[in-house]
Design an enzyme around this catalytic site. Structure first.
Site, PDB file in Angstrom:
ATOM      1  N   GLY A  32      46.528 -96.644 -70.395  1.00  0.00           N
ATOM      2  CA  GLY A  32      46.246 -97.880 -69.676  1.00  0.00           C
ATOM      3  C   GLY A  32      45.251 -98.741 -70.515  1.00  0.00           C
ATOM      4  N   LYS A  83      27.245 -89.268 -66.008  1.00  0.00           N
ATOM      5  CA  LYS A  83      26.632 -90.786 -66.312  1.00  0.00           C
ATOM      6  C   LYS A  83      25.185 -90.717 -66.457  1.00  0.00           C
ATOM      7  CE  LYS A  83      30.676 -93.081 -64.391  1.00  0.00           C
ATOM      8  NZ  LYS A  83      31.226 -94.027 -63.400  1.00  0.00           N
ATOM      9  N   PHE A 122      46.712 -93.734 -76.339  1.00  0.00           N
ATOM     10  CA  PHE A 122      47.143 -95.032 -75.922  1.00  0.00           C
ATOM     11  C   PHE A 122      47.874 -95.122 -74.664  1.00  0.00           C
ATOM     12  CE2 PHE A 122      50.336 -98.396 -76.947  1.00  0.00           C
ATOM     13  CZ  PHE A 122      49.506 -99.585 -77.158  1.00  0.00           C
ATOM     14  N   ASP A 172      31.086 -86.755 -61.522  1.00  0.00           N
ATOM     15  CA  ASP A 172      31.062 -88.148 -62.330  1.00  0.00           C
ATOM     16  C   ASP A 172      29.925 -88.885 -62.682  1.00  0.00           C
ATOM     17  OD1 ASP A 172      32.687 -90.582 -63.371  1.00  0.00           O
ATOM     18  OD2 ASP A 172      31.957 -91.408 -61.792  1.00  0.00           O
TER      19      ASP A 172
END
EC number: 1.1.1.3
Length: 355
Positions: free
Chosen positions: A12, A228, A10, A224
């Site tokens: 942002g 992906k 929980f 990163d």
């Protein structure tokens, strides 16, 4: 149809999901969707569950006052203190939204959260890259075996539909290549280097603006983008790409002299993740590439992301949008929930290669 959900993690994005559910309640009802949050579990903010549904307005107030969930009012049905695994196993939610801080090298704890949810015959919507990149086939098979749905639109380009668009609208095309600007931090740095500042200065500015983390390794070293690419290969191309199959070059290989050469050639450096089908097999790279001004990716500036699908029927299709951000990622969660709800309600399999 009422759809009960549980939030695991929980931060942002999770808090923004709650805000969206409040802000868009009437719109969602008009579209036939009623989402009820019955559980929230967070390592730092606490854990609460009410089988009849939590008060989202009260939760939003607590978040804005920087208070923990421990301050949520006690009711006859309220249960406090469940761990993430206990929440997944005991909640009456139909769908688990997995948004925990996850180690990208191992995919944990999100992988275990998914497996637990699937065994309890609960759908999963997630924003974490690691589990999809590292264990796509295993998690796909587990979800399918338990006849549940698993969605993760936000794992590639946040709220920009890098997965849903080709699945829903490029069907019957054979995609021979996918290439894209999949990291906004690197794109911002290259833009600033074009304007004459050094990489280190551009990185510092990106950190000050919130585009880059204090430790920017995942961005500038290409990890990163690598993750992906693994998702795009596995999900869209059905290629079981692994980390070791991808050639990765750091953004730091670009020098100020390279920038001068690009200007002389009327071209632009972009940090590109690419998967190509070749006669010899699949080639996947993450590296700086010098693009001509005719390439649509060359025009993408700032912290934006973009992706091009090279299709045999449609030709090249380029999608440009935000690749990060709390509202954008929360929107990816919401659109996954809406799609899931539509499929359950209509018993339709719109996204055939994602269960």
């Amino acid at each position: 149809m009422e759809h009960k959900i549980a939030l695991i993690g929980f931060g942002g994005v999770g808090q923004t999901v709650i805000e969206l559910l409040i802000q868009k309640e009437q719109t969602l009802h008009r579209l036939g969707h009623t989402f009820v949050v019955v559980s929230i579990c967070d390592l730092y903010k606490g854990s609460i569950h009410d089988e009849n549904g939590l008060d989202l307005f009260k939760i939003n107030e607590l978040v804005k006052s920087n208070d923990s969930l421990d301050s949520y009012p006690t009711t006859t049905k309220l249960i406090r203190g469940w761990s993430s695994k206990e929440t997944i196993m005991n909640t009456n939610a139909d769908t688990i939204i997995e948004m925990t801080f996850t180690n990208t090298s191992t995919g944990q704890p999100a992988i275990d959260h998914c497996l637990t949810a699937f065994k309890k015959q609960k759908n999963v919507v997630m924003t974490n890259k690691g589990p999809v990149a590292l264990e796509y086939k295993r998690l796909y098979n587990e979800a399918q075996a338990n006849r549940v749905k698993w969605y993760f639109e936000g794992a590639v380009m946040s709220g920009t539909p890098a997965l849903r668009l080709p699945e829903a609208t490029l069907v019957a095309n054979t995609i021979s290549e996918i290439s894209g600007i999949l990291n906004g931090t690197c794109n911002f740095i290259l833009m600033r280097m074009e304007e004459g500042i050094s990489l280190s200065e551009a990185l510092k500015e990106a950190q000050q603006l919130g585009y880059a983390e204090a430790d920017p390794t995942n961005d500038i070293e290409g990890y990163d983008v690598l993750y992906k690419l693994l998702i795009l290969a596995n999900v869209l191309l059905d290629v079981p790409l692994k980390r070791e199959d991808v050639q990765v070059k750091s953004l730091t290989t670009i020098s100020e002299e390279d920038m001068k050469i690009a200007k002389q050639k009327n071209a632009k450096w972009k940090y590109i993740g690419s998967i190509k089908h070749l006669p010899t097999g699949t080639k996947a790279t993450v590296q700086p590439e010098l693009l001509s001004m005719s390439d649509p990716l060359s025009a993408v500036s700032g912290a934006m992301n973009a992706i091009t699908y090279d299709c045999d029927i449609s030709g090249p299709i380029t999608l440009v949008g935000a690749g990060a951000g709390k509202p954008e990622t929360a929107y990816a969660v919401l659109i996954d929930l809406i799609t899931l709800n539509q499929e359950i309600g209509g018993d339709r399999n719109v996204h055939s290669n994602r269960i």
